[in-house]
Scaffold this active site. Structure first.
Site, PDB file in Angstrom:
ATOM      1  N   ARG A 120      45.415  31.263 -40.237  1.00  0.00           N
ATOM      2  CA  ARG A 120      45.607  29.825 -40.442  1.00  0.00           C
ATOM      3  C   ARG A 120      44.768  29.001 -39.468  1.00  0.00           C
ATOM      4  O   ARG A 120      44.720  29.291 -38.268  1.00  0.00           O
ATOM      5  CB  ARG A 120      47.078  29.472 -40.238  1.00  0.00           C
ATOM      6  N   ARG A 149      41.785  31.914 -33.393  1.00  0.00           N
ATOM      7  CA  ARG A 149      42.911  32.429 -32.607  1.00  0.00           C
ATOM      8  C   ARG A 149      42.947  33.941 -32.496  1.00  0.00           C
ATOM      9  O   ARG A 149      43.279  34.494 -31.449  1.00  0.00           O
ATOM     10  CB  ARG A 149      44.222  31.991 -33.258  1.00  0.00           C
ATOM     11  N   HIS A 206      53.213  33.935 -33.505  1.00  0.00           N
ATOM     12  CA  HIS A 206      53.320  32.481 -33.661  1.00  0.00           C
ATOM     13  C   HIS A 206      53.575  32.032 -35.093  1.00  0.00           C
ATOM     14  O   HIS A 206      54.369  31.127 -35.327  1.00  0.00           O
ATOM     15  CB  HIS A 206      52.017  31.879 -33.137  1.00  0.00           C
ATOM     16  N   HIS A 257      49.362  33.515 -31.250  1.00  0.00           N
ATOM     17  CA  HIS A 257      48.762  32.400 -30.515  1.00  0.00           C
ATOM     18  C   HIS A 257      48.284  32.941 -29.168  1.00  0.00           C
ATOM     19  O   HIS A 257      48.995  33.688 -28.511  1.00  0.00           O
ATOM     20  CB  HIS A 257      49.805  31.298 -30.311  1.00  0.00           C
ATOM     21  N   GLU A 260      40.808  20.973 -32.034  1.00  0.00           N
ATOM     22  CA  GLU A 260      41.389  22.295 -31.782  1.00  0.00           C
ATOM     23  C   GLU A 260      40.416  23.350 -32.262  1.00  0.00           C
ATOM     24  O   GLU A 260      39.453  23.039 -32.990  1.00  0.00           O
ATOM     25  CB  GLU A 260      42.753  22.429 -32.472  1.00  0.00           C
ATOM     26  N   THR A 278      59.288  23.178 -36.742  1.00  0.00           N
ATOM     27  CA  THR A 278      58.722  21.828 -36.835  1.00  0.00           C
ATOM     28  C   THR A 278      59.000  21.031 -35.564  1.00  0.00           C
ATOM     29  O   THR A 278      58.101  20.408 -34.988  1.00  0.00           O
ATOM     30  CB  THR A 278      59.309  21.084 -38.059  1.00  0.00           C
ATOM     31  N   GLU A 281      56.432  27.474 -44.159  1.00  0.00           N
ATOM     32  CA  GLU A 281      56.001  28.753 -43.584  1.00  0.00           C
ATOM     33  C   GLU A 281      56.600  29.959 -44.303  1.00  0.00           C
ATOM     34  O   GLU A 281      56.015  31.046 -44.278  1.00  0.00           O
ATOM     35  CB  GLU A 281      56.350  28.782 -42.082  1.00  0.00           C
TER      36      GLU A 281
HETATM   37  P1  FAD Z   1      60.844  25.215 -39.985  1.00  0.00           P
HETATM   38  O1  FAD Z   1      60.375  23.955 -39.411  1.00  0.00           O
HETATM   39  O2  FAD Z   1      60.900  26.387 -39.078  1.00  0.00           O
HETATM   40  O3  FAD Z   1      62.287  24.985 -40.591  1.00  0.00           O
HETATM   41  C1  FAD Z   1      63.054  26.055 -41.100  1.00  0.00           C
HETATM   42  C2  FAD Z   1      64.459  25.590 -41.339  1.00  0.00           C
HETATM   43  O4  FAD Z   1      65.177  26.583 -42.055  1.00  0.00           O
HETATM   44  C3  FAD Z   1      65.246  25.350 -40.070  1.00  0.00           C
HETATM   45  O5  FAD Z   1      66.002  24.182 -40.284  1.00  0.00           O
HETATM   46  C4  FAD Z   1      66.169  26.564 -39.978  1.00  0.00           C
HETATM   47  O6  FAD Z   1      67.349  26.347 -39.271  1.00  0.00           O
HETATM   48  C5  FAD Z   1      66.447  26.794 -41.445  1.00  0.00           C
HETATM   49  N1  FAD Z   1      66.889  28.144 -41.804  1.00  0.00           N
HETATM   50  C6  FAD Z   1      66.286  29.326 -41.537  1.00  0.00           C
HETATM   51  N2  FAD Z   1      66.987  30.339 -42.098  1.00  0.00           N
HETATM   52  C7  FAD Z   1      68.054  29.780 -42.737  1.00  0.00           C
HETATM   53  C8  FAD Z   1      69.134  30.298 -43.497  1.00  0.00           C
HETATM   54  N3  FAD Z   1      69.295  31.615 -43.714  1.00  0.00           N
HETATM   55  N4  FAD Z   1      70.046  29.438 -43.988  1.00  0.00           N
HETATM   56  C9  FAD Z   1      69.930  28.098 -43.760  1.00  0.00           C
HETATM   57  N5  FAD Z   1      68.927  27.555 -43.044  1.00  0.00           N
HETATM   58  C10 FAD Z   1      67.998  28.384 -42.550  1.00  0.00           C
HETATM   59  N6  FAD Z   1      51.880  23.768 -36.788  1.00  0.00           N
HETATM   60  C11 FAD Z   1      51.037  22.717 -36.872  1.00  0.00           C
HETATM   61  O7  FAD Z   1      50.534  22.407 -37.956  1.00  0.00           O
HETATM   62  N7  FAD Z   1      50.742  22.003 -35.754  1.00  0.00           N
HETATM   63  C12 FAD Z   1      51.262  22.284 -34.539  1.00  0.00           C
HETATM   64  O8  FAD Z   1      50.991  21.606 -33.558  1.00  0.00           O
HETATM   65  C13 FAD Z   1      52.146  23.386 -34.434  1.00  0.00           C
HETATM   66  N8  FAD Z   1      52.693  23.728 -33.243  1.00  0.00           N
HETATM   67  C14 FAD Z   1      53.642  24.722 -33.208  1.00  0.00           C
HETATM   68  C15 FAD Z   1      54.300  24.972 -32.007  1.00  0.00           C
HETATM   69  C16 FAD Z   1      55.318  25.914 -31.955  1.00  0.00           C
HETATM   70  C17 FAD Z   1      56.023  26.184 -30.664  1.00  0.00           C
HETATM   71  C18 FAD Z   1      55.668  26.625 -33.126  1.00  0.00           C
HETATM   72  C19 FAD Z   1      56.763  27.650 -33.101  1.00  0.00           C
HETATM   73  C20 FAD Z   1      54.996  26.390 -34.315  1.00  0.00           C
HETATM   74  C21 FAD Z   1      53.993  25.434 -34.371  1.00  0.00           C
HETATM   75  N9  FAD Z   1      53.321  25.142 -35.558  1.00  0.00           N
HETATM   76  C22 FAD Z   1      52.457  24.099 -35.611  1.00  0.00           C
HETATM   77  C23 FAD Z   1      53.742  25.785 -36.810  1.00  0.00           C
HETATM   78  C24 FAD Z   1      54.666  24.833 -37.569  1.00  0.00           C
HETATM   79  O9  FAD Z   1      55.486  24.177 -36.651  1.00  0.00           O
HETATM   80  C25 FAD Z   1      55.526  25.556 -38.574  1.00  0.00           C
HETATM   81  O10 FAD Z   1      54.774  26.428 -39.341  1.00  0.00           O
HETATM   82  C26 FAD Z   1      56.188  24.539 -39.505  1.00  0.00           C
HETATM   83  O11 FAD Z   1      56.859  23.571 -38.753  1.00  0.00           O
HETATM   84  C27 FAD Z   1      57.145  25.253 -40.437  1.00  0.00           C
HETATM   85  O12 FAD Z   1      57.885  24.293 -41.132  1.00  0.00           O
HETATM   86  P2  FAD Z   1      58.988  24.784 -42.163  1.00  0.00           P
HETATM   87  O13 FAD Z   1      59.640  23.569 -42.699  1.00  0.00           O
HETATM   88  O14 FAD Z   1      58.399  25.745 -43.098  1.00  0.00           O
HETATM   89  O15 FAD Z   1      60.008  25.637 -41.264  1.00  0.00           O
HETATM   90  C1  SIN Z   2      49.145  24.453 -30.968  1.00  0.00           C
HETATM   91  O1  SIN Z   2      49.454  23.322 -30.621  1.00  0.00           O
HETATM   92  O2  SIN Z   2      48.336  25.188 -30.394  1.00  0.00           O
HETATM   93  C2  SIN Z   2      49.792  24.992 -32.172  1.00  0.00           C
HETATM   94  C3  SIN Z   2      49.112  24.437 -33.320  1.00  0.00           C
HETATM   95  C4  SIN Z   2      49.393  25.260 -34.521  1.00  0.00           C
HETATM   96  O3  SIN Z   2      50.016  26.312 -34.436  1.00  0.00           O
HETATM   97  O4  SIN Z   2      48.944  24.851 -35.586  1.00  0.00           O
END
Ligand code: FAD
Ligand code: SIN
Length: 521
Positions: A378, A282, A343, A236, A121, A51, A367
């Site tokens: 996606r 993508r 990605h 990506h 996008e 995130t 995720e």
């Molecule tokens: P995360 O945000 O990854 O959080 C997971 C959490 O779980 C973290 O705090 C981690 O430390 C914790 N954790 C993991 N394993 C354990 C464990 N065993 N014990 C305790 N804690 C643990 N999506 C969009 O919609 N728009 C964008 O612009 C976009 N840009 C992106 C750019 C990048 C570089 C990346 C990598 C991804 C991007 N994505 C984007 C995808 C999106 O960011 C993620 O899919 C989303 O943020 C996932 O959120 P989440 O809360 O599921 O997991």
């Molecule tokens: C990006 O900014 O290209 C990432 C967006 C996404 O993974 O949804």
């Protein structure tokens, strides 16, 4: 045998346990705090998550030119026939409300004058991507959600606390075994929400942060939960390709604003592969880049921002501009060397649209979960929205369905965790990541997948062991998840969305089936 000291397992209880502090976990925690004491554990500092690094933005049908129905159609089209329509409907319909709520909590999205500014996008037929700080959208979401959580008295935050295994008795999840500074603990909870994010680290080339090792998927699988669609890994198209730099993401919005792909001979090439050129889905752009790299004998292509104007680039993409500059690259003057990178995981722990898994007491969001929203591919910027919409839903359902812990459950005792060790664990980590990139990457076939399976099975013994260090526990989970991705990719003998088999290059019989994996099945 040296006398190995075995730490005792401390026991604690909470009403609700949330594992992970990205968008999904934090949003779930906020919801749960209306119903009891919440404990949020996270294995690093609270903000370290995918995130935090999200750039492009968050898709939502809020602009004057947009409608939820069009967002719905675009999402289904990107998902290539495998989205769960009901889940997509929930996402696009509840999205606007979740965004307005976030704004009311202090989120500052970029504006044109007083109106929200929407970006474009790939595969979106309307401008619908809200962004913050130009290209720091995820950072803004984490800031707002962490501040909100901090302000709620009933939420306890435990950073540097890693979930090792889920506690399951009689088919119900009762919390998790955790470890912090090598000290194990049992956290018993009336309901547990898994929000551990993705698994990009399973691949040697990835945009994902170090924490994305697929822990939640591995824990859930070992506990008996069903996983679905694990073969669908999104690559990506554009990550930074510089020898001394990490594979920093170059947001799709760069192409949305007019960035062009050039091959090693500096020729534009997307017209040979897709009518939508740089804004094709993508998977199509990633495969085109791979083919063009092969054709020109190069390990990268270029992203050229030349037509955009330097001032605009600096204003709209300040984070990309300054990050590249620290690696000696001025993106307003020279094209950026790029290559595709792992990605996003479309697959994960199977849930219904209320965040329920098949284990009583276990819910999942973000995720790590597979609601079916993304199908086989996606739509860009739909995952932050999914985290908000389904994080809240998982929290609501967990609160509504949680029962009290019985006397017997509260009296459970836990065996000390024998601290085992794998001497060469970092070498194995590197080997498995390279193996997955080479054999289970953008283009797969039976031969490469069987080779990967054979090697992963040799490391299978590691998934049976117990460890007390983060690196070893992550390796155990990465091996588990690598095996699941490979098994699912072998089972799917057709090509759909992000899963491309060179030996079955089309949508052949059974392509609309979902592949579900469950321990002992
Ligand atoms: P995360 O945000 O990854 O959080 C997971 C959490 O779980 C973290 O705090 C981690 O430390 C914790 N954790 C993991 N394993 C354990 C464990 N065993 N014990 C305790 N804690 C643990 N999506 C969009 O919609 N728009 C964008 O612009 C976009 N840009 C992106 C750019 C990048 C570089 C990346 C990598 C991804 C991007 N994505 C984007 C995808 C999106 O960011 C993620 O899919 C989303 O943020 C996932 O959120 P989440 O809360 O599921 O997991
Ligand atoms: C990006 O900014 O290209 C990432 C967006 C996404 O993974 O949804």
């Amino acid at each position: 045998m040296p006398d190995v000291k075995t730490p005792n397992v401390k026991k604690e209880t909470t009403d609700f346990l949330v594992i992970g502090s990205g968008v999904a976990g934090l949003r779930a925690a906020i919801e749960l705090s209306n119903h009891g004491k919440v404990t949020v554990i996270t294995k690093d500092v609270p903000s370290e998550s995918s995130t935090e690094y999200a750039q492009g933005g968050i898709a939502v049908a809020l602009s004057d030119e947009d409608e939820v129905g069009i967002h719905y159609e675009d999402t289904l089209k990107a998902g290539d026939g495998l989205c769960r329509e009901e889940a997509v409907r929930v996402l696009v319909e509840e999205g606007p409300e979740r965004i307005m709520e976030l704004i009311s909590w202090g989120a500052e999205f970029d504006r044109d004058g007083t109106r929200l500014a929407f970006g474009l996008e790939a595969a979106h037929s309307r401008k619908r991507i809200l962004h913050a700080g130009g290209d720091s959208t995820g950072k803004e979401l984490e800031r707002v959600l962490i501040n909100k959580v901090k302000a709620i008295h009933g939420i306890r935050r435990l950073p540097f606390t890693l979930a090792m295994e889920l506690i399951v008795r009689d088919g119900a999840c009762l919390g998790a075994l955790t470890v912090s500074e090598r000290r194990p603990a049992a956290l018993l909870a009336r309901a547990t929400v898994l929000a551990t994010g993705g698994a990009g680290q399973v691949y040697s080339i990835t945009t994902n942060p170090q924490v994305a090792t697929g822990d939640g998927m591995a824990l859930a699988y070992r506990a008996g939960a069903a996983l679905e669609d694990m073969e669908f890994v999104q690559f990506h198209p554009t990550s930074l390709f510089l020898p001394s730099a990490p594979h920093f993401l170059l947001t799709e919005a760069l192409r949305g604003e007019g960035g062009r792909l050039l091959n090693a001979r500096r020729e534009r090439f997307m017209d040979r592969y897709h009518s939508e050129m740089e804004l094709a889905p993508r998977d199509a752009v990633s495969r085109a880049i791979l083919k063009e790299m092969e054709r020109t004998g190069s390990d990268h292509v270029y992203l050229d921002l030349g037509r955009m104007g330097g001032d605009f680039v600096k204003r709209r993409f300040p984070r990309v501009y300054s990050t590249c500059l620290t690696y000696g690259l001025d993106i307003t003057r020279e094209p950026i060397p790029v290559c595709p990178a792992a990605h996003y995981m479309m697959g994960g722990v199977k849930t219904d649209i209320l965040g329920r898994t098949n284990l009583r007491g276990l819910f999942a969001a973000g995720e790590t979960a597979c609601t079916g929203v993304h199908g086989a591919n996606r739509l860009a910027s739909n995952s932050l929205l999914e985290g908000l919409v389904y994080g809240r839903r998982a929290g609501q359902t967990a609160a509504a369905e949680a029962t009290g812990l019985s006397k017997e459950q509260l009296a459970l005792s836990f065996e000390p965790v024998p601290p085992q060790s794998i001497p060469a664990h970092d070498e194995i980590r590197g080997d498995i990541r390279r193996l997955m990139w080479q054999e289970v990457g953008i283009i797969r076939n039976e031969q490469t997948l069987l080779e990967a399976k054979r090697k992963i099975e040799q490391w299978g013994y590691i998934t049976e062991k117990s460890f007390l260090t983060r690196r070893e526990l992550e390796l155990k989970n990465m091996i588990q998840v690598a095996g699941l991705i490979t098994d699912a990719a072998l089972s799917r003998q057709n090509s759909v969305g992000a899963h491309f088999r060179s030996d079955y290059p089309r949508k052949s019989a059974g392509w609309q089936d979902h592949i579900t994996l469950r321990k002992n099945d």
